[in-house]
Enzyme design. Sequence first.
Site, PDB file in Angstrom:
ATOM      1  CB  SER A 142      -0.889   0.199   1.305  1.00  0.00           C
ATOM      2  OG  SER A 142      -1.403   1.273   1.600  1.00  0.00           O
ATOM      3  CE1 TYR A 155      -4.234  -2.318   5.249  1.00  0.00           C
ATOM      4  CE2 TYR A 155      -3.449   0.072   4.526  1.00  0.00           C
ATOM      5  CZ  TYR A 155      -3.990  -1.141   4.107  1.00  0.00           C
ATOM      6  OH  TYR A 155      -3.897  -1.420   3.014  1.00  0.00           O
TER       7      TYR A 155
END
Length: 244
Positions: A142, A155
């Site tokens: 990501s 995350y």
Amino acid sequence: MTSAQQSLRGRTALVTGATSGIGRATAIQLAREGAEVIVHGRDASRGEQVVAEIAGALGKVRFIAADLSDPTEIRRLADEAGEVDVLVNNAGISWFGPTADLDVATYDALFDSNVRAAYFLVAALAPKMAAKGGGSIVNVASMVAAIGIAGAAAYGGTKATLAAMTRSWAAEFSPRGVRVNAVAPGPVYTAADPARIEALGATTLLGRAAQAEEIAQVITFLASPASAYITGATVAADGGRTAV
Ligand SMILES: NC(=O)c1ccc[n+]([C@@H]2O[C@H](COP(=O)([O-])OP(=O)(O)OC[C@H]3O[C@@H](n4cnc5c(N)ncnc54)[C@H](OP(=O)(O)O)[C@@H]3O)[C@@H](O)[C@H]2O)c1
């Protein structure tokens, strides 16, 4: 519609988290390229829908259900998948919020699903690819691995770990023909929180979030021989968000 020269004909591809979003779009595109696809996820009814879509028009496909937060399930998935030429570590979960609000169980769940599952699937499958002399592994990271976003510490930590593991796996397996790369998407319109995705999309150079198919294109490129000289890379597919 299948491409005229299918670059993955005769290859088998396992896509984790292919019951929705980016994984589903990737499974469909890999099938278009001629791959026999193993669709993985937890939700059997959505899994069978993806299987039906591929089987109807595109080729050989099957579904394996497994909860990747459980190490014995990871092992079973690897065993049932057998020998694969392409592994896409896409399954993952996210959590965004103030650091003080994240409980230990959710923190562990993030690292179990996003990091440990990919690690032990690579441990089970990459040596077999190397023994056969080739393969391609694509990890879905990501953009939050590369930039600071308030509320994304845990995350982002899972995704930065995946990018680091990508480089080490390339060092370990690429001398034996297995390419290992990551794609780092920006915000993508999938099931979760459209308002947050929309707002993040507005901060990219292109001024919008991505469709899942746009990320699947990059994964398919990294999975296929078209990217034969790329390994150890994390490819940004983020509308330019991390470029400036
Ligand atoms: N959407 C974004 O903006 C974005 C941006 C950057 C990176 N990513 C990454 O892209 C990947 C796919 O995200 P998405 O947005 O397409 O998500 P999604 O639509 O929510 O799909 C997630 C997939 O992962 C599977 N999954 C999650 N935890 C699992 C577990 N413990 N065991 C087995 N399967 C599990 C789900 O399976 P079931 O539904 O069948 O349970 C589902 O197929 C993730 O790694 C995510 O972190 C997403």
